[in-house]
Scaffold this motif. Structure first.
Motif, PDB file in Angstrom:
ATOM      1  N   VAL A 299     -56.211 -57.374  21.388  1.00  0.00           N
ATOM      2  CA  VAL A 299     -57.316 -57.311  20.415  1.00  0.00           C
ATOM      3  C   VAL A 299     -56.993 -56.310  19.313  1.00  0.00           C
ATOM      4  CG1 VAL A 299     -59.719 -56.624  20.102  1.00  0.00           C
ATOM      5  CG2 VAL A 299     -59.071 -58.062  22.041  1.00  0.00           C
ATOM      6  N   ARG A 300     -56.455 -55.153  19.697  1.00  0.00           N
ATOM      7  CA  ARG A 300     -56.111 -54.143  18.698  1.00  0.00           C
ATOM      8  C   ARG A 300     -55.026 -54.654  17.754  1.00  0.00           C
ATOM      9  NH1 ARG A 300     -55.501 -50.275  21.956  1.00  0.00           N
ATOM     10  NH2 ARG A 300     -53.229 -50.189  22.128  1.00  0.00           N
ATOM     11  N   LEU A 301     -54.045 -55.373  18.295  1.00  0.00           N
ATOM     12  CA  LEU A 301     -52.986 -55.934  17.458  1.00  0.00           C
ATOM     13  C   LEU A 301     -53.566 -56.917  16.440  1.00  0.00           C
ATOM     14  CD1 LEU A 301     -49.963 -56.375  16.788  1.00  0.00           C
ATOM     15  CD2 LEU A 301     -49.962 -58.166  18.548  1.00  0.00           C
ATOM     16  N   ILE A 302     -54.443 -57.795  16.903  1.00  0.00           N
ATOM     17  CA  ILE A 302     -55.040 -58.791  16.014  1.00  0.00           C
ATOM     18  C   ILE A 302     -55.875 -58.124  14.929  1.00  0.00           C
ATOM     19  CG2 ILE A 302     -56.694 -60.698  15.910  1.00  0.00           C
ATOM     20  CD1 ILE A 302     -55.740 -61.436  18.777  1.00  0.00           C
ATOM     21  N   LEU A 303     -56.683 -57.129  15.317  1.00  0.00           N
ATOM     22  CA  LEU A 303     -57.521 -56.441  14.345  1.00  0.00           C
ATOM     23  C   LEU A 303     -56.686 -55.661  13.327  1.00  0.00           C
ATOM     24  CD1 LEU A 303     -60.403 -55.105  16.627  1.00  0.00           C
ATOM     25  CD2 LEU A 303     -60.485 -57.017  15.012  1.00  0.00           C
ATOM     26  N   THR A 304     -55.618 -55.046  13.807  1.00  0.00           N
ATOM     27  CA  THR A 304     -54.755 -54.289  12.902  1.00  0.00           C
ATOM     28  C   THR A 304     -54.121 -55.197  11.866  1.00  0.00           C
ATOM     29  OG1 THR A 304     -54.275 -52.626  14.588  1.00  0.00           O
ATOM     30  CG2 THR A 304     -52.722 -52.801  12.757  1.00  0.00           C
ATOM     31  N   LYS A 305     -53.617 -56.340  12.313  1.00  0.00           N
ATOM     32  CA  LYS A 305     -52.998 -57.279  11.380  1.00  0.00           C
ATOM     33  C   LYS A 305     -54.027 -57.836  10.407  1.00  0.00           C
ATOM     34  CE  LYS A 305     -48.876 -58.635  13.895  1.00  0.00           C
ATOM     35  NZ  LYS A 305     -48.015 -58.113  12.796  1.00  0.00           N
ATOM     36  N   ALA A 306     -55.239 -58.058  10.885  1.00  0.00           N
ATOM     37  CA  ALA A 306     -56.288 -58.572   9.999  1.00  0.00           C
ATOM     38  C   ALA A 306     -56.645 -57.537   8.930  1.00  0.00           C
ATOM     39  CB  ALA A 306     -57.524 -58.939  10.816  1.00  0.00           C
ATOM     40  N   ARG A 307     -56.753 -56.270   9.329  1.00  0.00           N
ATOM     41  CA  ARG A 307     -57.058 -55.220   8.356  1.00  0.00           C
ATOM     42  C   ARG A 307     -55.957 -55.085   7.313  1.00  0.00           C
ATOM     43  NH1 ARG A 307     -59.247 -52.380  12.918  1.00  0.00           N
ATOM     44  NH2 ARG A 307     -57.219 -51.364  13.233  1.00  0.00           N
ATOM     45  N   ARG A 308     -54.707 -55.150   7.758  1.00  0.00           N
ATOM     46  CA  ARG A 308     -53.596 -55.038   6.809  1.00  0.00           C
ATOM     47  C   ARG A 308     -53.580 -56.209   5.834  1.00  0.00           C
ATOM     48  NH1 ARG A 308     -48.851 -53.187  11.096  1.00  0.00           N
ATOM     49  NH2 ARG A 308     -49.559 -51.005  11.344  1.00  0.00           N
ATOM     50  N   ALA A 309     -53.838 -57.411   6.345  1.00  0.00           N
ATOM     51  CA  ALA A 309     -53.890 -58.587   5.469  1.00  0.00           C
ATOM     52  C   ALA A 309     -55.010 -58.449   4.444  1.00  0.00           C
ATOM     53  CB  ALA A 309     -54.067 -59.856   6.296  1.00  0.00           C
ATOM     54  N   ALA A 310     -56.156 -57.931   4.890  1.00  0.00           N
ATOM     55  CA  ALA A 310     -57.286 -57.752   3.976  1.00  0.00           C
ATOM     56  C   ALA A 310     -56.952 -56.725   2.900  1.00  0.00           C
ATOM     57  CB  ALA A 310     -58.519 -57.327   4.764  1.00  0.00           C
ATOM     58  N   ARG A 311     -56.286 -55.640   3.283  1.00  0.00           N
ATOM     59  CA  ARG A 311     -55.919 -54.625   2.294  1.00  0.00           C
ATOM     60  C   ARG A 311     -54.931 -55.180   1.277  1.00  0.00           C
ATOM     61  NH1 ARG A 311     -56.094 -50.842   6.728  1.00  0.00           N
ATOM     62  NH2 ARG A 311     -53.841 -51.089   7.040  1.00  0.00           N
ATOM     63  N   ARG A 312     -53.973 -55.978   1.750  1.00  0.00           N
ATOM     64  CA  ARG A 312     -53.016 -56.576   0.811  1.00  0.00           C
ATOM     65  C   ARG A 312     -53.728 -57.489  -0.176  1.00  0.00           C
ATOM     66  NH1 ARG A 312     -49.703 -56.970   5.516  1.00  0.00           N
ATOM     67  NH2 ARG A 312     -50.348 -59.142   5.823  1.00  0.00           N
ATOM     68  N   THR A 313     -54.672 -58.272   0.315  1.00  0.00           N
ATOM     69  CA  THR A 313     -55.423 -59.171  -0.564  1.00  0.00           C
ATOM     70  C   THR A 313     -56.225 -58.387  -1.590  1.00  0.00           C
ATOM     71  OG1 THR A 313     -55.594 -60.820   1.208  1.00  0.00           O
ATOM     72  CG2 THR A 313     -57.147 -61.003  -0.630  1.00  0.00           C
ATOM     73  N   LEU A 314     -56.882 -57.307  -1.149  1.00  0.00           N
ATOM     74  CA  LEU A 314     -57.673 -56.499  -2.062  1.00  0.00           C
ATOM     75  C   LEU A 314     -56.800 -55.818  -3.116  1.00  0.00           C
ATOM     76  CD1 LEU A 314     -60.208 -54.891   0.434  1.00  0.00           C
ATOM     77  CD2 LEU A 314     -60.721 -56.547  -1.369  1.00  0.00           C
TER      78      LEU A 314
END
Length: 386
Positions: A299-314
Motif C-alpha cells: 500500500v505504501r509503495l502504491i501511494l508513494t508512486k501515486a504521489r510522485r506521479a501527481a507531483r510530476r503532473t502538477l
C-alpha cells in the motif's frame, strides 16, 4: 544520553583507519576532521586502495604537515581488504574506522574512548549515531535515534544501529578474536555491508557500548558505495544470512525478524530500481513474517508512486522556480547533544525492541564459534590482509 563525563584518557593512543579509493572530492575535509580531534594521541593510517585520482597527493600533503599520518598504497581490492591492511599496520590498543567521505565531530574519539576504556574487557566495542550530510557537508536529516547496549546481537541483527562504517571503535582484542573485515563479499561482487558483518561478529563475542549522539556525518552522494542499490540490497541479505548460519541457537522469532528486516531494506532498493522480480522475492519473506506488514508495504509503495506521479503532473501544468535557500546547518555547526529523531516504523517498534532485548539478556554474547580468529563460515583468518 545527556552530557557525558570525559575521563582522563588523553595519553591513550587510538588508531584511525581510513580506506580511500578515488576519494579526492571529500578526502581533505575528512582528514581535517581527524587532525582537529580533541583527542590528540592518534595513529592515523590511510590506505590508498588503488586510486587513480588525486587521493595519494592529498594524503601526502596532510602527512607532510602531521607526523601522525601514515599513507599505505595497495592495488584495488575493496574496502574490507584496505581496512585489514590498516589494522595490520597499526599498533594501538583501540582502533576506530572512518570512511574517506564521512566526517567526525571534533569530540568523536574523546567521547568514544571515554565510553569504552573504563569498561571491563568483556566490552569490545562502542558505536555512535549519525546525521546524514550532502556533498557540501550540510546536514540533510537526522539518523535513527534508536540504540542499545550490552549484549546486542539479536537487536543489532534486526535494527542495524550503526548504519555506516564510520561510527565503530573496537579494542584490538576484538580483531585478535574474530579477525578483520571479510574481503570475500567484494570478491563476490556484493561489497557494501562488510561493516555490518564486522559489527555482528563483534556482537557474537563481546558486549558493545553506545554513545547515542550524532557524532558522525554520513555523506550521501552519487559516487558512494551505498549508491549502488542492487549491490547494497544483495550485500545486506548475504550478511544477514551469514550471521543466521553462524548462530543456529538464535530463536526462530529472531531469525524471522532478521530476514524481514533485511528484505524490507532490499524491497525498497529493488522497487526503486523497478526490479520487480527481486522485489517480489523480498516481499515473500516479509509476508512469511507478517502478512499484514507485507500488505502495508504494498500500500505504501502504491501511494508513494501515486504521489510522485501527481507531483510530476502538477509541475508540468504549473511550473515554478525551485527554492535554493538552505534551512540547514553544516555538520560541524550542530551541537552533538542535539537530539536525534526517528528510527521507529511499523516494523521497528518499541515493543519489538523490548522483546529482542529480553532475548539478548537471556542468550548473552554466546558466539556460535568458540575458537579465536574465525571468519564467517569457520575459515581461520591466518592473514587479515587477504
Amino acid at each position: 544520553m545527556t552530557a557525558m563525563k570525559l575521563v582522563t584518557i588523553s595519553g591513550i593512543e587510538v588508531a584511525v583507519v581510513i580506506p580511500a579509493y578515488n576519494a579526492s572530492p571529500y578526502l581533505a575535509q575528512t582528514l581535517q576532521c581527524v587532525v582537529d580531534q580533541t583527542h590528540k594521541a592518534l595513529e592515523i593510517i590511510i590506505v590508498d586502495d588503488g586510486s587513480t585520482d588525486e587521493t595519494a597527493s592529498i594524503c601526502r600533503r596532510f602527512a607532510a604537515a602531521d607526523p601522525r599520518i601514515k599513507l599505505l598504497s595497495t592495488e584495488n581490492r575493496g574496502v574490507a581488504a584496505a581496512r585489514n591492511i590498516g589494522i595490520a599496520s597499526s599498533t594501538s590498543d583501540y582502533i576506530a574506522f572512518l570512511d574517506a567521505d564521512d566526517l567526525w565531530h571534533p569530540t568523536y574519539v574523546e567521547r568514544m574512548l571515554s565510553a569504552l576504556h573504563p569498561l571491563p574487557e568483556a566490552w569490545g566495542a562502542v558505536y555512535a549515531l549519525h546525521r546524514f550530510i550532502d556533498t557540501e557537508g550540510y546536514c540533510t536529516k537526522s539518523g535513527s535515534s534508536v540504540n542499545a547496549r550490552d549484549c546486542i546481537l539479536a537487536r543489532h541483527l534486526v535494527f542495524r544501529f550503526v548504519g555506516n562504517g564510520s561510527g565503530f571503535m573496537v579494542r584490538r582484542a576484538v580483531v585478535d578474536k574474530i579477525g578483520g573485515y571479510d574481503p570475500r563479499y567484494a570478491r563476490q561482487g556484493i561489497g557494501g555491508c562488510e561493516d555490518f558483518d564486522f559489527e555482528l561478529r563483534t556482537a557474537e563475542h563481546f558486549k558493545i557500548e553506545t554513545v547515542p549522539l550524532g557524532l558522525v556525518g554520513y555523506r550521501l552522494h552519487a559516487e558512494a558505495m551505498s549508491a549502488d542499490k542492487s549491490r547494497m540490497a544483495r550485500s545486506l541479505l548475504a550478511v544477514s544470512e551469514q550471521c543466521i548460519a553462524r548462530n543456529p541457537e538464535l530463536p526462530a522469532y529472531v531469525v524471522s525478524c532478521a530476514r524481514a528486516s533485511a528484505h524490507l531494506y532490499a524491497f525498497s532498493k529493488y522497487a526503486s530500481l523497478k526490479d520487480w522480480q527481486s522485489a517480489a522475492t523480498s516481499l515473500k519473506y516479509i509476508y512469511d513474517h507478517s502478512p499484514t506488514l507485507a500488505a502495508s508495504v504494498l500500500v505504501r509503495l502504491i501511494l508513494t508512486k501515486a504521489r510522485r506521479a501527481a507531483r510530476r503532473t502538477l509541475r508540468k501544468a504549473w511550473p515554478v522556480g525551485r527554492k535554493t535557500e538552505r534551512n540547514v546547518k553544516k555538520f560541524e555547526e550542530i551541537d552533538p547533544l542535539s537530539p536525534l529523531v526517528g528510527g521507529w516504523s511499523r516494523f521497528r517498534t518499541k515493543a519489538l525492541l523490548r522483546r529482542l532485548s529480553e532475548i539478548d539478556r537471556a542468550g548473552g554474547c554466546c558466539a556460535a564459534t568458540s575458537s579465536a580468529g574465525l571468519m564467517p563460515g569457520g575459515r581461520a583468518l591466518s592473514n587479515i590482509q587477504s
